[in-house]
Write a protein that holds these residues in place. Sequence first.
Motif, PDB file in Angstrom:
ATOM      1  N   GLU A 179     -38.545 -22.776 -37.394  1.00  0.00           N
ATOM      2  CA  GLU A 179     -39.104 -24.070 -37.815  1.00  0.00           C
ATOM      3  C   GLU A 179     -38.538 -25.202 -36.966  1.00  0.00           C
ATOM      4  O   GLU A 179     -39.264 -26.123 -36.586  1.00  0.00           O
ATOM      5  N   LEU A 180     -37.266 -25.149 -36.656  1.00  0.00           N
ATOM      6  CA  LEU A 180     -36.647 -26.162 -35.804  1.00  0.00           C
ATOM      7  C   LEU A 180     -37.247 -26.130 -34.406  1.00  0.00           C
ATOM      8  O   LEU A 180     -37.523 -27.174 -33.811  1.00  0.00           O
ATOM      9  N   ARG A 181     -37.466 -24.935 -33.877  1.00  0.00           N
ATOM     10  CA  ARG A 181     -38.080 -24.810 -32.548  1.00  0.00           C
ATOM     11  C   ARG A 181     -39.469 -25.440 -32.539  1.00  0.00           C
ATOM     12  O   ARG A 181     -39.818 -26.192 -31.623  1.00  0.00           O
ATOM     13  N   LYS A 182     -40.239 -25.172 -33.568  1.00  0.00           N
ATOM     14  CA  LYS A 182     -41.583 -25.755 -33.660  1.00  0.00           C
ATOM     15  C   LYS A 182     -41.514 -27.274 -33.769  1.00  0.00           C
ATOM     16  O   LYS A 182     -42.301 -27.987 -33.152  1.00  0.00           O
ATOM     17  N   ALA A 183     -40.597 -27.768 -34.576  1.00  0.00           N
ATOM     18  CA  ALA A 183     -40.457 -29.220 -34.741  1.00  0.00           C
ATOM     19  C   ALA A 183     -40.062 -29.882 -33.432  1.00  0.00           C
ATOM     20  O   ALA A 183     -40.587 -30.944 -33.073  1.00  0.00           O
ATOM     21  N   ARG A 184     -39.140 -29.275 -32.701  1.00  0.00           N
ATOM     22  CA  ARG A 184     -38.725 -29.827 -31.407  1.00  0.00           C
ATOM     23  C   ARG A 184     -39.875 -29.835 -30.422  1.00  0.00           C
ATOM     24  O   ARG A 184     -40.048 -30.782 -29.661  1.00  0.00           O
ATOM     25  N   ARG A 218     -47.469 -34.338 -41.311  1.00  0.00           N
ATOM     26  CA  ARG A 218     -46.865 -33.082 -41.745  1.00  0.00           C
ATOM     27  C   ARG A 218     -45.504 -32.874 -41.070  1.00  0.00           C
ATOM     28  O   ARG A 218     -44.537 -32.477 -41.706  1.00  0.00           O
ATOM     29  N   LEU A 219     -45.423 -33.137 -39.772  1.00  0.00           N
ATOM     30  CA  LEU A 219     -44.173 -32.989 -39.043  1.00  0.00           C
ATOM     31  C   LEU A 219     -43.140 -33.992 -39.548  1.00  0.00           C
ATOM     32  O   LEU A 219     -41.972 -33.661 -39.758  1.00  0.00           O
ATOM     33  N   ARG A 220     -43.586 -35.234 -39.747  1.00  0.00           N
ATOM     34  CA  ARG A 220     -42.678 -36.265 -40.239  1.00  0.00           C
ATOM     35  C   ARG A 220     -42.090 -35.843 -41.593  1.00  0.00           C
ATOM     36  O   ARG A 220     -40.896 -35.963 -41.832  1.00  0.00           O
ATOM     37  N   ASP A 221     -42.930 -35.310 -42.478  1.00  0.00           N
ATOM     38  CA  ASP A 221     -42.473 -34.850 -43.791  1.00  0.00           C
ATOM     39  C   ASP A 221     -41.489 -33.675 -43.644  1.00  0.00           C
ATOM     40  O   ASP A 221     -40.479 -33.621 -44.358  1.00  0.00           O
ATOM     41  N   ALA A 222     -41.768 -32.778 -42.745  1.00  0.00           N
ATOM     42  CA  ALA A 222     -40.889 -31.635 -42.534  1.00  0.00           C
ATOM     43  C   ALA A 222     -39.535 -32.073 -42.018  1.00  0.00           C
ATOM     44  O   ALA A 222     -38.492 -31.554 -42.415  1.00  0.00           O
ATOM     45  N   LEU A 223     -39.512 -33.060 -41.120  1.00  0.00           N
ATOM     46  CA  LEU A 223     -38.257 -33.550 -40.582  1.00  0.00           C
ATOM     47  C   LEU A 223     -37.437 -34.316 -41.618  1.00  0.00           C
ATOM     48  O   LEU A 223     -36.220 -34.331 -41.553  1.00  0.00           O
ATOM     49  N   ALA A 275     -43.082 -29.935 -31.147  1.00  0.00           N
ATOM     50  CA  ALA A 275     -44.033 -30.975 -31.570  1.00  0.00           C
ATOM     51  C   ALA A 275     -43.498 -32.359 -31.243  1.00  0.00           C
ATOM     52  O   ALA A 275     -44.247 -33.246 -30.814  1.00  0.00           O
ATOM     53  N   LEU A 276     -42.213 -32.553 -31.425  1.00  0.00           N
ATOM     54  CA  LEU A 276     -41.594 -33.835 -31.138  1.00  0.00           C
ATOM     55  C   LEU A 276     -41.660 -34.150 -29.648  1.00  0.00           C
ATOM     56  O   LEU A 276     -41.964 -35.285 -29.259  1.00  0.00           O
ATOM     57  N   SER A 277     -41.409 -33.144 -28.813  1.00  0.00           N
ATOM     58  CA  SER A 277     -41.468 -33.388 -27.370  1.00  0.00           C
ATOM     59  C   SER A 277     -42.887 -33.672 -26.925  1.00  0.00           C
ATOM     60  O   SER A 277     -43.114 -34.484 -26.034  1.00  0.00           O
ATOM     61  N   SER A 278     -43.873 -33.034 -27.556  1.00  0.00           N
ATOM     62  CA  SER A 278     -45.258 -33.322 -27.172  1.00  0.00           C
ATOM     63  C   SER A 278     -45.675 -34.705 -27.671  1.00  0.00           C
ATOM     64  O   SER A 278     -46.452 -35.397 -27.016  1.00  0.00           O
ATOM     65  N   SER A 279     -45.130 -35.154 -28.806  1.00  0.00           N
ATOM     66  CA  SER A 279     -45.476 -36.494 -29.281  1.00  0.00           C
ATOM     67  C   SER A 279     -44.809 -37.554 -28.420  1.00  0.00           C
ATOM     68  O   SER A 279     -45.360 -38.626 -28.205  1.00  0.00           O
ATOM     69  N   ALA A 280     -43.639 -37.250 -27.890  1.00  0.00           N
ATOM     70  CA  ALA A 280     -42.959 -38.197 -27.006  1.00  0.00           C
ATOM     71  C   ALA A 280     -43.714 -38.334 -25.692  1.00  0.00           C
ATOM     72  O   ALA A 280     -43.624 -39.349 -25.011  1.00  0.00           O
ATOM     73  N   ALA A 281     -44.489 -37.292 -25.366  1.00  0.00           N
ATOM     74  CA  ALA A 281     -45.263 -37.327 -24.132  1.00  0.00           C
ATOM     75  C   ALA A 281     -46.565 -38.094 -24.315  1.00  0.00           C
ATOM     76  O   ALA A 281     -47.389 -38.119 -23.423  1.00  0.00           O
ATOM     77  N   GLY A 282     -46.769 -38.677 -25.460  1.00  0.00           N
ATOM     78  CA  GLY A 282     -47.964 -39.492 -25.619  1.00  0.00           C
ATOM     79  C   GLY A 282     -48.691 -39.302 -26.923  1.00  0.00           C
ATOM     80  O   GLY A 282     -49.461 -40.160 -27.327  1.00  0.00           O
ATOM     81  N   GLY A 283     -48.482 -38.195 -27.600  1.00  0.00           N
ATOM     82  CA  GLY A 283     -49.173 -37.972 -28.865  1.00  0.00           C
ATOM     83  C   GLY A 283     -48.404 -38.601 -30.005  1.00  0.00           C
ATOM     84  O   GLY A 283     -47.221 -38.876 -29.917  1.00  0.00           O
ATOM     85  N   ALA A 284     -49.057 -38.828 -31.110  1.00  0.00           N
ATOM     86  CA  ALA A 284     -48.400 -39.403 -32.288  1.00  0.00           C
ATOM     87  C   ALA A 284     -47.864 -38.274 -33.156  1.00  0.00           C
ATOM     88  O   ALA A 284     -48.451 -37.205 -33.224  1.00  0.00           O
TER      89      ALA A 284
END
Length: 165
Positions: free
Chosen positions: A138-143, A158-163, A145-154
């Motif tokens: 789950e941490l790997r998936k969150a990281r 669901r991710l925000r709630d999980a974090l 997703a976070l790196s892809s959002s830092a690259a331009g996506g919001a």
Amino acid sequence: MPHLLIRGIAPERIRTVAGPLTEELAAVCECPADYFMLECLHATAVSPEGELVSSYPFIEVAWFDRGLGAQDRFARAVDRHVRQALGLPELEIAFRVYRERDYYANGESFGDDQAQDAPPPEEELESLRQANRKLAEELRKARKALSSSAAGGAMSTRLRDALRE
């Protein structure tokens, strides 16, 4: 208890090391030397070709768990007193752990009833390992997703709630 079930070594040879061996094992296990039973079992070994061959030197230790440190000291003592002292080229040692609750003498269990409800340590450890693997994934998936959002996506809700959890 403990019991040493010995195969592939003549009883006459074991007799020569029995005293010093059980004295050292008693110190490792913190119990009297007369608690030990050394049993030399007759075993007939058969090769895959059907030939009768000598049994391989093997000692099975049946005991109550005393921790890995004690188990390591026990195995080294057995190896030193049996393999090295008797000049055997090889010796294998295996441990069989009894739970006190499941061991009886004269119809009475060695353990208490409350210990029966607790999961065995190996089961609990495996359960914790599985939970750890799940959290790591789950941490790997969150990281990711976070790196892809830092690259331009919001960041997704669901991710925000999980974090937050």
